[in-house]
Design a protein around this motif. Structure first.
Motif, PDB file in Angstrom:
ATOM      1  N   PRO A  48      10.781 -32.488  37.677  1.00 20.96           N
ATOM      2  CA  PRO A  48      11.561 -32.181  37.015  1.00 20.96           C
ATOM      3  C   PRO A  48      11.392 -34.040  36.775  1.00 20.96           C
ATOM      4  CG  PRO A  48      12.313 -30.782  38.635  1.00 20.96           C
ATOM      5  CD  PRO A  48      11.111 -31.542  38.771  1.00 20.96           C
ATOM      6  N   ILE A  49      12.023 -34.134  35.475  1.00 13.80           N
ATOM      7  CA  ILE A  49      12.370 -35.817  35.565  1.00 13.80           C
ATOM      8  C   ILE A  49      13.725 -35.578  34.227  1.00 13.80           C
ATOM      9  CG2 ILE A  49      12.206 -38.008  34.139  1.00 13.80           C
ATOM     10  CD1 ILE A  49       9.479 -36.562  34.256  1.00 13.80           C
ATOM     11  N   ALA A  50      15.255 -36.292  35.052  1.00 10.76           N
ATOM     12  CA  ALA A  50      16.671 -36.065  34.692  1.00 10.76           C
ATOM     13  C   ALA A  50      16.849 -36.718  33.200  1.00 10.76           C
ATOM     14  CB  ALA A  50      17.959 -36.138  35.747  1.00 10.76           C
ATOM     15  N   ASP A  51      17.867 -36.447  32.736  1.00 11.37           N
ATOM     16  CA  ASP A  51      17.881 -37.013  30.873  1.00 11.37           C
ATOM     17  C   ASP A  51      19.424 -37.228  30.878  1.00 11.37           C
ATOM     18  OD1 ASP A  51      15.971 -38.114  28.639  1.00 11.37           O
ATOM     19  OD2 ASP A  51      17.425 -37.399  28.073  1.00 11.37           O
ATOM     20  N   PRO A  52      19.849 -38.016  30.612  1.00 10.97           N
ATOM     21  CA  PRO A  52      21.103 -38.457  30.026  1.00 10.97           C
ATOM     22  C   PRO A  52      21.944 -37.649  29.033  1.00 10.97           C
ATOM     23  CG  PRO A  52      20.136 -40.744  29.617  1.00 10.97           C
ATOM     24  CD  PRO A  52      19.155 -39.224  30.210  1.00 10.97           C
ATOM     25  N   SER A  53      20.863 -37.413  28.319  1.00 17.86           N
ATOM     26  CA  SER A  53      21.083 -35.651  27.431  1.00 17.86           C
ATOM     27  C   SER A  53      21.359 -34.886  27.322  1.00 17.86           C
ATOM     28  CB  SER A  53      19.724 -36.079  26.164  1.00 17.86           C
ATOM     29  OG  SER A  53      19.161 -35.634  27.192  1.00 17.86           O
ATOM     30  N   ALA A  73      -2.606 -38.729  35.091  1.00 19.21           N
ATOM     31  CA  ALA A  73      -1.474 -39.196  35.468  1.00 19.21           C
ATOM     32  C   ALA A  73      -1.671 -39.981  34.647  1.00 19.21           C
ATOM     33  CB  ALA A  73      -2.029 -40.432  36.630  1.00 19.21           C
ATOM     34  N   ASP A  74      -1.929 -40.951  33.530  1.00 25.12           N
ATOM     35  CA  ASP A  74      -1.857 -41.556  32.981  1.00 25.12           C
ATOM     36  C   ASP A  74      -1.071 -41.208  31.731  1.00 25.12           C
ATOM     37  OD1 ASP A  74      -1.902 -44.233  31.208  1.00 25.12           O
ATOM     38  OD2 ASP A  74      -3.980 -43.472  30.145  1.00 25.12           O
ATOM     39  N   ARG A  75      -1.701 -39.994  31.578  1.00 22.40           N
ATOM     40  CA  ARG A  75      -0.968 -38.781  30.579  1.00 22.40           C
ATOM     41  C   ARG A  75       0.604 -39.099  30.908  1.00 22.40           C
ATOM     42  NH1 ARG A  75      -4.016 -33.177  28.759  1.00 22.40           N
ATOM     43  NH2 ARG A  75      -3.315 -32.598  31.153  1.00 22.40           N
ATOM     44  N   ALA A  76       0.724 -38.571  32.075  1.00 21.05           N
ATOM     45  CA  ALA A  76       2.389 -38.218  32.914  1.00 21.05           C
ATOM     46  C   ALA A  76       3.046 -39.710  32.817  1.00 21.05           C
ATOM     47  CB  ALA A  76       2.807 -37.804  34.154  1.00 21.05           C
ATOM     48  N   ASP A  77       2.836 -40.866  32.518  1.00 17.82           N
ATOM     49  CA  ASP A  77       3.040 -42.003  33.271  1.00 17.82           C
ATOM     50  C   ASP A  77       3.463 -42.487  31.444  1.00 17.82           C
ATOM     51  OD1 ASP A  77       2.751 -42.357  35.435  1.00 17.82           O
ATOM     52  OD2 ASP A  77       1.125 -44.358  35.027  1.00 17.82           O
ATOM     53  N   ASP A  78       2.575 -42.040  30.212  1.00 15.63           N
ATOM     54  CA  ASP A  78       3.295 -41.905  29.573  1.00 15.63           C
ATOM     55  C   ASP A  78       4.389 -41.275  28.664  1.00 15.63           C
ATOM     56  OD1 ASP A  78       2.784 -42.885  26.496  1.00 15.63           O
ATOM     57  OD2 ASP A  78       1.330 -41.188  26.016  1.00 15.63           O
ATOM     58  N   PHE A  79       4.640 -40.170  29.340  1.00 21.28           N
ATOM     59  CA  PHE A  79       5.129 -38.919  28.663  1.00 21.28           C
ATOM     60  C   PHE A  79       6.863 -39.325  29.649  1.00 21.28           C
ATOM     61  CE2 PHE A  79       7.142 -34.938  30.882  1.00 21.28           C
ATOM     62  CZ  PHE A  79       7.918 -34.722  29.609  1.00 21.28           C
ATOM     63  N   ARG A  80       6.730 -39.943  30.772  1.00 16.93           N
ATOM     64  CA  ARG A  80       8.036 -40.985  31.263  1.00 16.93           C
ATOM     65  C   ARG A  80       8.453 -42.152  30.276  1.00 16.93           C
ATOM     66  NH1 ARG A  80       4.487 -40.573  36.019  1.00 16.93           N
ATOM     67  NH2 ARG A  80       5.591 -38.705  37.903  1.00 16.93           N
ATOM     68  N   ARG A  81       7.273 -42.769  30.022  1.00 14.93           N
ATOM     69  CA  ARG A  81       7.391 -43.824  29.047  1.00 14.93           C
ATOM     70  C   ARG A  81       8.132 -43.580  27.777  1.00 14.93           C
ATOM     71  NH1 ARG A  81       6.120 -46.178  24.484  1.00 14.93           N
ATOM     72  NH2 ARG A  81       4.171 -45.197  24.659  1.00 14.93           N
ATOM     73  N   VAL A  82       8.210 -42.055  26.825  1.00 13.75           N
ATOM     74  CA  VAL A  82       8.148 -41.918  25.598  1.00 13.75           C
ATOM     75  C   VAL A  82       9.685 -41.906  25.865  1.00 13.75           C
ATOM     76  CG1 VAL A  82       6.020 -41.816  24.679  1.00 13.75           C
ATOM     77  CG2 VAL A  82       7.491 -39.990  25.292  1.00 13.75           C
ATOM     78  N   ILE A  83      10.391 -40.448  26.935  1.00 14.80           N
ATOM     79  CA  ILE A  83      11.701 -39.897  27.787  1.00 14.80           C
ATOM     80  C   ILE A  83      12.369 -41.374  27.327  1.00 14.80           C
ATOM     81  CG2 ILE A  83      12.574 -38.773  29.664  1.00 14.80           C
ATOM     82  CD1 ILE A  83       9.867 -37.287  30.024  1.00 14.80           C
ATOM     83  N   ALA A  84      11.982 -42.125  28.325  1.00 16.12           N
ATOM     84  CA  ALA A  84      13.053 -43.260  28.417  1.00 16.12           C
ATOM     85  C   ALA A  84      13.145 -43.864  27.008  1.00 16.12           C
ATOM     86  CB  ALA A  84      12.177 -44.521  29.338  1.00 16.12           C
ATOM     87  N   ALA A  85      11.964 -44.485  26.266  1.00 14.31           N
ATOM     88  CA  ALA A  85      12.426 -45.061  25.040  1.00 14.31           C
ATOM     89  C   ALA A  85      12.985 -44.341  24.220  1.00 14.31           C
ATOM     90  CB  ALA A  85      11.220 -45.073  24.378  1.00 14.31           C
ATOM     91  N   THR A  86      13.358 -43.188  24.188  1.00  9.28           N
ATOM     92  CA  THR A  86      14.017 -41.439  22.721  1.00  9.28           C
ATOM     93  C   THR A  86      15.080 -41.232  23.422  1.00  9.28           C
ATOM     94  OG1 THR A  86      12.938 -39.699  24.004  1.00  9.28           O
ATOM     95  CG2 THR A  86      11.427 -41.411  22.114  1.00  9.28           C
ATOM     96  N   PRO A 100      21.016 -43.505  21.402  1.00  7.48           N
ATOM     97  CA  PRO A 100      21.136 -44.721  21.791  1.00  7.48           C
ATOM     98  C   PRO A 100      22.672 -44.390  21.687  1.00  7.48           C
ATOM     99  CG  PRO A 100      20.959 -43.753  18.949  1.00  7.48           C
ATOM    100  CD  PRO A 100      20.266 -42.979  19.924  1.00  7.48           C
ATOM    101  N   ASP A 101      23.728 -43.536  21.896  1.00  7.14           N
ATOM    102  CA  ASP A 101      24.494 -42.912  21.733  1.00  7.14           C
ATOM    103  C   ASP A 101      25.022 -42.737  23.420  1.00  7.14           C
ATOM    104  OD1 ASP A 101      23.856 -40.704  21.544  1.00  7.14           O
ATOM    105  OD2 ASP A 101      25.599 -39.959  21.135  1.00  7.14           O
ATOM    106  N   LEU A 102      24.142 -42.347  24.235  1.00  7.64           N
ATOM    107  CA  LEU A 102      24.128 -42.455  25.809  1.00  7.64           C
ATOM    108  C   LEU A 102      23.815 -43.296  26.808  1.00  7.64           C
ATOM    109  CD1 LEU A 102      22.517 -38.347  25.678  1.00  7.64           C
ATOM    110  CD2 LEU A 102      24.776 -39.358  25.439  1.00  7.64           C
TER     111      LEU A 102
END
Length: 476
Positions: free
Chosen positions: A330-335, A451-464, A467-469
């Motif tokens: 699991p990767i928590a997200d403020p949304s 693992a590289d695929r998972a790193d990209d997944f985490r990166r784009v989660i953070a990037a998306t 903006p109001d969160l």
């Protein structure tokens, strides 16, 4: 070159199949990666007086690193012709990723050379204190659980094999817990003391040649007199294959109808030992009933190794066990959405198991990757009876996967890349729902590895993150 009589004992005695059996032999190490390095180090330190040469298909990074490490002491042959090696080597130590159908292996096998592996060399000396685990799904988690529970319940173990350290590089321990891939199982001529089978469905057919070969290679783990065999009896395909291929092997069944299993107790699912409740499934941090069943397999394996399983201590240890990276992580997200990284999923059957972990249909599935021509109809059939909010397809196999779902009342979208997929998933997933990356396909061609695929997944989660969160990135 040793005579045929001198080679006849190879594969029949533990001392002959181990490092001692290489005494005075001319050894070819096939593959210069970490498994090849571990084999070279073990052969050199064993003092067998063997002469060693290595070979690889290409003069890449691992071959360059090999020369830096061994210099002229162990030469590296790049893409040698098989006929040039006949008469020059006695034994081939093959790295796991190299198929038995490799031209070099095929020719050397045909002329009667012994083809072994670091796994088999190590097992010959350590089988009596080894618990070996394999399965098409769940082997890493189950191996890690066995290691964790062994140490928590008063034993001492080390963990290695497919999950991390090559076996020939492991130090001694009272008990070694070994995760084994189908590639590693294929070469075994001796089974571990305790063998655990988690699941079985067809994978890696390009390597094994056929579904039946894959099953035979995988189940070779139990083909050489293990003391105890423990298997997931809820997997009908596994049960049928074991019964067909190894009819004389006795095994302990784990499942709802057996001593160790996941059963209803006080109105909810519990991990049970007979009539004794161990812990409620909801207290396990691993998602899905299948992971609770993996915990049951692990507990049975610990018992089989001679360690007393106290219910209170076992429950406490299980509660402390964290999900492994890239396996329903699991990767928590403020949304308020929960993102789940299951990047290790490389087959439609693995994706099906991942989807079973979620009771709510508020799931957006991100699926797709390298296209190996695998049939995704089983995934479509599962989704027909277990609908989700949406499915987002990743290239290059995404379009073909989504096409198998044409008759379903299911929202589907194609994405250009991971950023596009996560952006779409944020819009498609209901509030407080789940975005599941369970690709059901390898990552090669786009990413270096899972693992590289998972790193990209985490990166784009953070990037998306909207903006109001607040930008609060955390992994639970």
């Amino acid at each position: 070159m040793p005579s045929s009589d001198s080679l006849a004992g190879f594969g029949t005695e533990a001392d002959a199949t181990g490092l001692a059996g290489l005494a005075g032999a001319r050894v070819l190490i096939l593959g210069t990666g970490r498994e090849g390095v571990a084999a070279a180090d073990a052969i050199l330190s064993a003092g067998t007086a063997a002469s060693v040469v290595a070979a690889d298909d290409k003069d890449g990074a691992s071959a360059i690193a090999w020369r830096e490490k061994y210099g002229p002491g162990i030469d590296v042959l790049i893409a040698p012709r098989p006929e040039d090696l006949v008469g020059r080597v006695d034994v081939v130590v093959k790295s796991p990723g190299i198929s038995p159908g490799h031209p070099l292996v095929s020719v050397l096998t045909a002329v009667g050379l012994r083809i072994t592996s670091g796994t088999d060399l190590w097992m010959a000396a350590n089988f009596a204190t080894t618990t070996g685990i394999t399965g098409s799904k769940g082997k890493s988690t189950t191996a890690s659980l066995i290691h964790h529970l062994t140490n928590a319940l008063g034993g001492r173990s080390v963990l290695g094999g497919n999950i991390g350290v090559p076996l020939l590089a492991l130090g001694p321990a009272p008990r070694t817990v070994v995760e084994l891939s189908s590639y590693q199982c294929q070469s075994l001529t001796i089974s571990p003391d305790v063998a655990v089978l988690t699941s079985l469905f067809a994978e890696h057919l390009d390597w094994h040649g056929s579904e039946e070969n894959y099953y035979a290679d995988k189940l070779n783990l139990i083909g050489h007199s293990p003391r105890r065999v423990i298997l997931n009896a809820e997997d009908a395909d596994l049960l049928a294959a074991v019964t067909r291929l190894h009819p004389d092997v006795e095994f302990e069944s784990v499942g709802a109808d057996h001593r160790w299993g996941v059963r209803e107790h006080d109105g909810s699912d519990w991990i049970m030992r007979g009539d004794e409740p161990i812990m409620p499934r909801e207290r396990l941090r691993l998602l899905g009933r299948h992971n609770a069943l993996n915990a049951c397999l692990a507990l049975a394996a610990v018992e089989a190794a001679g360690i007393e399983v106290d219910a209170t201590a076992a429950a406490s240890a299980l509660e402390q066990f964290l999900p492994l990276e890239h396996r329903l992580e699991p990767i928590a997200d403020p949304s308020g959405l929960t993102f789940v990284n299951d990047s290790l999923s490389t087959s439609p059957f693995a994706t099906i198991e991942a989807l079973k972990a979620f009771a709510s249909p508020d799931v957006t599935l991100i699926v797709g990757g390298q296209d190996r021509g695998v049939d995704y109809t089983p995934l479509a059939d599962f989704l027909a009876g277990h609908p989700v909010s949406a499915v987002v397809g990743l290239p290059p196999s995404g379009p073909r996967i989504l096409a198998t779902m044409d008759g379903l009342d299911l929202h589907r979208e194609l994405a250009d890349d991971m950023l596009d997929a996560v952006t779409r998933a944020r819009a498609l997933t209901p509030a407080a729902g789940t975005v599941l990356l369970s690709p059901g396909a390898p990552s090669y061609g786009i990413y270096r590895d899972f693992a590289d695929r998972a790193d990209d997944f985490r990166r784009v989660i953070a990037a998306t993150i909207p903006p109001d969160l607040p930008d609060e990135k955390s992994t639970s």
